[in-house]
Design an enzyme around this catalytic site. Sequence first.
Site, PDB file in Angstrom:
ATOM      1  N   HIS A   1     -57.548   0.428  39.116  1.00  0.00           N
ATOM      2  CA  HIS A   1     -57.340  -0.292  40.698  1.00  0.00           C
ATOM      3  C   HIS A   1     -56.274   1.056  41.389  1.00  0.00           C
ATOM      4  O   HIS A   1     -56.228   1.921  40.461  1.00  0.00           O
ATOM      5  CB  HIS A   1     -56.320  -1.388  40.642  1.00  0.00           C
ATOM      6  CG  HIS A   1     -55.406  -1.568  39.473  1.00  0.00           C
ATOM      7  ND1 HIS A   1     -54.268  -0.893  39.498  1.00  0.00           N
ATOM      8  CD2 HIS A   1     -55.357  -2.168  38.392  1.00  0.00           C
ATOM      9  CE1 HIS A   1     -53.426  -1.011  38.631  1.00  0.00           C
ATOM     10  NE2 HIS A   1     -54.293  -2.001  37.859  1.00  0.00           N
TER      11      HIS A   1
ATOM     12  N   GLY B   1     -53.067   1.402  41.435  1.00  0.00           N
ATOM     13  CA  GLY B   1     -52.170   1.758  40.386  1.00  0.00           C
ATOM     14  C   GLY B   1     -52.593   2.969  39.479  1.00  0.00           C
ATOM     15  O   GLY B   1     -51.920   3.996  39.486  1.00  0.00           O
ATOM     16  N   HIS B   2     -53.621   2.692  38.787  1.00  0.00           N
ATOM     17  CA  HIS B   2     -54.325   3.576  37.940  1.00  0.00           C
ATOM     18  C   HIS B   2     -54.542   4.927  38.574  1.00  0.00           C
ATOM     19  O   HIS B   2     -54.277   5.985  38.110  1.00  0.00           O
ATOM     20  CB  HIS B   2     -55.569   3.158  37.339  1.00  0.00           C
ATOM     21  CG  HIS B   2     -55.507   1.758  36.625  1.00  0.00           C
ATOM     22  ND1 HIS B   2     -56.210   0.928  36.750  1.00  0.00           N
ATOM     23  CD2 HIS B   2     -54.672   1.626  35.291  1.00  0.00           C
ATOM     24  CE1 HIS B   2     -55.596  -0.155  35.769  1.00  0.00           C
ATOM     25  NE2 HIS B   2     -54.903   0.520  34.782  1.00  0.00           N
TER      26      HIS B   2
ATOM     27  N   SER C   1     -52.748  -4.901  39.176  1.00  0.00           N
ATOM     28  CA  SER C   1     -52.752  -5.136  37.771  1.00  0.00           C
ATOM     29  C   SER C   1     -54.226  -5.531  37.714  1.00  0.00           C
ATOM     30  O   SER C   1     -54.794  -6.272  38.503  1.00  0.00           O
ATOM     31  CB  SER C   1     -52.060  -6.111  37.147  1.00  0.00           C
ATOM     32  OG  SER C   1     -52.327  -6.765  36.120  1.00  0.00           O
TER      33      SER C   1
ATOM     34  N   ARG D   1     -55.270  -7.701  35.807  1.00  0.00           N
ATOM     35  CA  ARG D   1     -55.309  -8.964  35.271  1.00  0.00           C
ATOM     36  C   ARG D   1     -55.253  -9.816  36.591  1.00  0.00           C
ATOM     37  O   ARG D   1     -55.529 -11.059  36.814  1.00  0.00           O
ATOM     38  CB  ARG D   1     -53.846  -9.524  34.499  1.00  0.00           C
ATOM     39  CG  ARG D   1     -54.011  -9.032  33.182  1.00  0.00           C
ATOM     40  CD  ARG D   1     -53.016  -9.554  32.299  1.00  0.00           C
ATOM     41  NE  ARG D   1     -53.130  -9.815  30.937  1.00  0.00           N
ATOM     42  CZ  ARG D   1     -52.624  -8.801  30.180  1.00  0.00           C
ATOM     43  NH1 ARG D   1     -51.884  -7.974  30.721  1.00  0.00           N
ATOM     44  NH2 ARG D   1     -52.957  -8.859  28.992  1.00  0.00           N
TER      45      ARG D   1
HETATM   46  P1  AMP Z   1     -53.068  -0.551  31.912  1.00  0.00           P
HETATM   47  O1  AMP Z   1     -54.599  -0.244  32.083  1.00  0.00           O
HETATM   48  O2  AMP Z   1     -52.689  -2.051  32.357  1.00  0.00           O
HETATM   49  O3  AMP Z   1     -52.738  -0.498  30.404  1.00  0.00           O
HETATM   50  O4  AMP Z   1     -52.230   0.384  32.528  1.00  0.00           O
HETATM   51  C1  AMP Z   1     -52.460   1.796  32.604  1.00  0.00           C
HETATM   52  C2  AMP Z   1     -51.491   2.519  33.065  1.00  0.00           C
HETATM   53  O5  AMP Z   1     -51.358   2.319  34.572  1.00  0.00           O
HETATM   54  C3  AMP Z   1     -50.070   2.136  32.581  1.00  0.00           C
HETATM   55  O6  AMP Z   1     -49.219   3.434  32.457  1.00  0.00           O
HETATM   56  C4  AMP Z   1     -49.531   1.152  33.633  1.00  0.00           C
HETATM   57  O7  AMP Z   1     -48.033   1.287  33.891  1.00  0.00           O
HETATM   58  C5  AMP Z   1     -50.050   1.855  34.830  1.00  0.00           C
HETATM   59  N1  AMP Z   1     -50.037   0.889  35.938  1.00  0.00           N
HETATM   60  C6  AMP Z   1     -50.600  -0.406  35.924  1.00  0.00           C
HETATM   61  N2  AMP Z   1     -50.714  -0.788  37.071  1.00  0.00           N
HETATM   62  C7  AMP Z   1     -49.912  -0.164  37.761  1.00  0.00           C
HETATM   63  C8  AMP Z   1     -49.414  -0.218  39.207  1.00  0.00           C
HETATM   64  N3  AMP Z   1     -49.680  -1.326  39.946  1.00  0.00           N
HETATM   65  N4  AMP Z   1     -48.586   0.772  39.703  1.00  0.00           N
HETATM   66  C9  AMP Z   1     -48.308   1.909  38.944  1.00  0.00           C
HETATM   67  N5  AMP Z   1     -48.686   1.923  37.671  1.00  0.00           N
HETATM   68  C10 AMP Z   1     -49.625   1.007  37.127  1.00  0.00           C
END
Ligand code: AMP
Length: 258
Positions: A11, A13-14, A162, A164
């Site tokens: 998304h 964020g990533h 997220s 999720r």
């Molecule tokens: P994940 O796939 O949830 O393990 O997240 C991978 C990386 O993306 C981790 O370093 C998370 O902290 C970061 N991340 C996930 N969601 C966000 C967000 N909304 N804003 C910034 N970074 C994010």
Amino acid sequence: MGLVPTMGSLHEGHISLVEKSTSQNGITAVSIFVNPTQFNEKQDFESYPRNLDDDLDILARFPVDIVFAPPAKEIYPKPDTRVFDFGGLDRIMEGEHRPGHFNGVAQVVSRFFEIITPDRAYFGEKDFQQMVIIRKMVLDLKSSVRIIGCPIIREENGLAMSSRNRLLSAGERNSAARIHKALTLAKEKAGEVEIPRLIEQTIQFLHEDPRLKTEYFEIIDDQNLKPLSHWSSAGGKRACIAVKIGNVRLIDNMDFSF
Ligand code: AMP
């Protein structure tokens, strides 16, 4: 080389991490790996969203050089028995509610650092405790990887993005927006209302929506993650929260330094 470790279902964020990496490095690698060792509940691991084809389409729009999406048996040909010592950083909040979670995170991140040998690795403040623990791991391992923190990217209604969130119904998604609202309201009272009272009021506000169940809400020192009970303590402060909506567990946090 910059590395952006993810569990996929990408998304914005990533993407913000990917863009920061491509702006700071000649080569950017993105890993997509739903790491079994960091899940403490089988059901959570199994229901975690997986969308590799969509993820590859998204990453094709950015100057990403390497996508690393290995099968679990390549990362763990035999069980990883390493135990990390985070000096107590893992004993509260996420660590308390998800035993073994951060040990699993450190196992996979250290493996990826060995395999990919990045100069920089990008982590979101969304997982604030994780970022602090990874910095500690890098120091302890005497690794040369620089950890770059990136701000939280949110939906229009304030909900922290997220993977999720995809598991939420439309109604639950609306309810989830209350988490950011609660953090914002609490921040307005930071320094004025005593911390224990503010925590109580915030949880009360969250539970006005019967869909929300707060697992924890803490105001912590942003270096050692110790829960604070007085605003007068020196140093940066952060409010961290975990809330369950149905079977979906969401976390968020906000800088409360002033
Ligand atoms: P994940 O796939 O949830 O393990 O997240 C991978 C990386 O993306 C981790 O370093 C998370 O902290 C970061 N991340 C996930 N969601 C966000 C967000 N909304 N804003 C910034 N970074 C994010």
